[in-house]
Design a protein around this motif. Structure first.
Motif, short mmCIF file in Angstrom:
data_model
loop_
_atom_site.label_atom_id
_atom_site.label_comp_id
_atom_site.label_asym_id
_atom_site.label_seq_id
_atom_site.Cartn_x
_atom_site.Cartn_y
_atom_site.Cartn_z
N UNK A 71 14.47 7.31 -11.67
CA UNK A 71 15.58 6.69 -10.94
C UNK A 71 16.88 7.47 -11.07
N UNK A 72 16.81 8.72 -11.54
CA UNK A 72 18.05 9.50 -11.64
C UNK A 72 18.54 9.87 -10.25
N UNK A 73 19.85 10.10 -10.13
CA UNK A 73 20.43 10.43 -8.83
C UNK A 73 19.73 11.64 -8.21
N UNK A 74 19.56 12.68 -9.01
CA UNK A 74 18.97 13.90 -8.48
C UNK A 74 17.60 13.65 -7.88
N UNK A 75 16.77 12.91 -8.63
CA UNK A 75 15.42 12.65 -8.14
C UNK A 75 15.45 11.81 -6.87
N UNK A 76 16.32 10.81 -6.83
CA UNK A 76 16.37 9.94 -5.65
C UNK A 76 16.86 10.70 -4.42
#
Ligand SMILES: Nc1ncnc2c1ncn2[C@@H]1O[C@H](COP(=O)(O)OP(=O)(O)O)[C@@H](O)[C@H]1O
Ligand SMILES: [Mg+2]
Lengths: 422, 278
Positions: A71-76
């Motif tokens: 759920x990290x910003x980068x992954x999303x």
């Protein structure tokens, strides 16, 4: 946020709005009444988007527990962009499923469009826009041919499109030639759009605010029109609450994504397509005829609807969206090759539409099914990749989720039948 | 009182809105209709009766543009017309309620009422459509609690009402009802017969297909009998006896049902075959 429906103010108090006069009608009061109506609908098999939203929530929680990067910003940010090509294809699948048909060739058609755009743009040196339009037109023609086969000769759509799956895969290999792949230049507008174009942070907030305002304004105008026509309408407080919820939800999402690279233009394009299709399906005569043909084609014909034209428009729309998906996939990859559109593209697009709640039996589903369904599939894919599990696990999990979705659809259909909502 | 069948398909007094002459239709080797005549004028209910397979539904489908006739003429408001499609029938002003109702169960009442005739194609005017839906349903004194539920959750009588209300959109001159009471219970049948009465009062010409003698005697002004795809007599509903109708339907003047009908109730309570229609 108390009343779902308030009677209009004008008539003497005590007289309910003209659509709420039947004494058998239960009037929900307060959030509790609203909830019980919702429960009733679910029990009656009218599930709507509820299962996929719940499923998405569960998947997100599980994957986050297994790997906190999920759920990290980068992954999303990446996840949302990866959704787009197959999500656009799934939009077309929603349309064909709504009329009770299927298109199994969307993968091949998207692969053909990938190859077409790459060859026309790189090898032939055409302007990128011309190449894109040509590739999408190829999709449209494919859909037109399917519709002719279907309308004139009554060949079942799964057979026509199964033939198309093979034929267009062959055509794709043929046009790619011996080299088997064409690379798109990294500095071309198309590739930059798919890989590097992100909304500036301020613009995301402006769009979020605009969306909330638009939702309120249209809801308010509609409610006022209903009130002046003597019909029940949503109260202003409910409308405000709804818009505020949208503002808060999207605002938070935008802020969270903006901590990394933000929202990609390609994802904005996808959302715009979803909203446009949603409007066309729910607010136009064409949309109603799509649902009518899926519900009862003979009844639609007797009501004066040109049923063949509806099939033609839907097959053409589906293949064109598949082609757009193919162009976006090529842009994302900066290449078109023999495996463009191959592998699980086809099945993921169909699975996304079904997981999103589009019924395989026709006549039920919305454009949002494609968006939510592809989010589920892409989350699974991304989550399992983060866990270093190879594609074998991805196939298995996606298969199980698809089976769950179809089972849910079938069970819902049965309980609709038994509670008289078939 | 046994009245003799008349030759003329029309009541003489008023001019017919719709008249059929010599309508013929075959499906392959089956001659479903042969030289059929029929007239209906404004404010008149004409019942078309006949046994199973007599060609009643085929006649309905010709009137509604579902099938094209092989021969014969159709005159509508003194103009000879051809009804090439359901949309053409609707444009002329002939509305049909089919035996199977032809509703879309996944759509709600409003969507079904306006199917194919939605207001504002590119930005549906749902408020105006809902208001008009309520008007139509109230005009028929329909008992439908809400118009925003799918038709699948309505009872048989309610669905029949929706189908009839739909036929009223666009103010047609002639309304064709195919077996409107065949699938209904007692109370719902009465409801629908009241609706037919109301249609006549509002000046519509009504063609009601039936094979229930009681219904026919209750609402029809005239009765046309079809037998094996041909006209077999026209009767004045007020004076014809059930046994004469049955005789015309079955083609036999002396049969068990006719004799029994004479013995028991001469006017109202008999009906022919109860077998479900296809
Ligand atoms: N679509 C069709 N194809 C072939 N035969 C048909 C078709 N429709 C009706 N028929 C035949 O035409 C005859 C009249 O049928 P129909 O009009 O349905 O009778 P009714 O409604 O009076 O019971 C029957 O013999 C039936 O089998
Ligand atoms: Mg029939």
């Amino acid at each position: 946020m108390t009343d779902v429906h308030t009677p209009p103010a004008a008539p003497p108090t005590g007289t309910p709005a003209s659509d709420l006069q039947d004494e058998r009608l239960r009037r929900p009061s307060g959030p509790g009444g609203f909830l019980s109506l919702l429960l009733d609908r679910v029990r009656g098999g009218d599930l709507g988007l509820l299962p996929v939203v719940a499923g998405l929530f569960v998947i997100a929680v599980v994957l986050q527990v297994l790997n906190p990067i999920f759920l990290s910003s980068t992954n999303l940010v990446n996840l949302l962009i990866e959704c787009v090509p197959v999500g656009v294809i799934a939009l077309g699948i929603v349309c064909v499923l709504l009329v009770g048909e299927i298109d199994l060739s969307v993968g091949s058609v998207s692969g053909l469009a990938s190859s077409a755009v790459a060859i026309l743009f790189v090898n032939r040196g055409l302007p990128v826009l011309v190449a894109i339009v040509a590739a999408v037109a190829v999709g449209g023609i494919v859909g037109w041919v399917y519709a002719q086969m279907f309308n004139r000769f009554g060949v079942p759509s799964f057979v026509i499109t199964l033939a198309g799956l093979l034929a267009f895969l062959g055509l794709q290999l043929k046009v790619l030639g011996a080299a088997g792949s064409v690379n798109l230049p990294f500095d071309s507008a198309l590739v930059r759009f798919a890989q590097l174009a992100f909304l500036p942070a301020w613009l995301t907030y402006v769009l979020v605010a605009a969306a909330a305002c638009a939702l309120f304004a249209s809801g308010y105008a509609h409610a006022r029109k209903r009130r002046s026509a003597g019909l029940s309408s949503r109260s202003v407080s409910l409308l405000l609450a709804r818009s505020a919820a949208l503002l808060a939800g999207l605002g938070f999402a935008a802020w969270y994504l903006n901590r990394a690279r933000g929202v990609g233009w390609m994802f904005v394009l996808f959302v715009a397509l979803v909203l446009m299709l949603h409007y066309a399906l729910s607010r136009t005569k064409w949309g109603k005829s799509v649902y009518a043909v899926g519900g009862n084609a003979e009844a639609a014909r007797r009501a004066g609807i040109n049923v063949r034209l509806v099939y033609t428009s839907v097959f053409m729309l589906c293949s064109s969206l598949a082609a757009i998906g193919g162009v976006l996939a090529a842009a994302r990859l900066a290449a078109a090759n023999q495996s463009s559109g191959a592998g699980d593209v086809n099945l993921n697009a169909i699975a996304a539409a079904v997981i999103g709640g589009t019924s395989l039996f026709g006549g039920r589903g919305t454009a949002f099914a494609a968006l939510l369904g592809i989010l589920v599939i892409q989350s699974i894919s991304s989550g399992l990749t983060l866990l270093n599990l190879d594609s074998s696990y991805r196939f298995i999990v996606t298969g199980v989720v698809l089976l769950l979705a179809v089972t849910l659809d079938s069970v819902a259909r049965r309980s609709r039948k038994s509670s008289g909502r078939a | 009182m046994a009245s003799s069948p008349t030759r003329a398909p029309a009541a003489t007094a008023r001019e017919a809105v719709l008249s059929l002459r010599g309508i013929t239709k075959s499906f392959g080797a089956v001659a479903a209709l042969t030289g059929v005549d029929l007239d209906v004028s404004a404010g008149e209910v004409v019942a078309v009766v006949g046994d199973n397979g007599a060609g009643k539904s085929t006649l309905v489908k010709i009137l509604s543009g579902v099938h094209a006739p092989d021969g014969g003429t159709i005159t509508f408001e003194s103009r000879q017309v051809s009804i090439a499609s359901p949309a053409a029938a609707h444009q002329l002003g002939i509305a049909t309620v089919f035996q199977d109702l032809a509703l879309c169960e996944n759509l709600n009442v409003i969507e079904n009422l306006f199917l194919g005739q939605e207001l504002r194609a590119l930005r549906l005017d749902d408020v105006a459509m809902e208001v008009r839906s309520w008007e139509l349903l109230r005009q028929l004194s329909a008992k439908i609690p809400t118009v925003r539920i799918p038709v699948a959750s309505l009872s048989g009588g309610q669905r029949q009402t929706v189908a009839i209300a739909r036929s009223l959109l666009g103010d047609p001159k002639v309304i064709v009802l195919d077996e409107p009471t065949a699938a209904l219970g007692v109370a719902q049948t009465t409801e629908v017969l009241n609706l037919v009465e109301r249609l006549r009062e509002q000046g519509h010409g009504v063609i009601m297909i039936s094979h229930n003698m009681a219904d026919v005697k209750a609402v029809a002004d005239r009765v046309a009998v079809l037998r094996l795809g041909r006209n077999n007599g026209f009767f004045d509903a007020a004076t014809v006896s059930a046994e004469d109708l049955i005789a015309a339907i079955t083609g036999a003047h002396d049969n068990v049902v006719a004799r029994r009908a004479t013995r028991t109730a001469p006017s109202t309570s008999s009906s022919t075959g109860k077998a479900a229609q296809p």
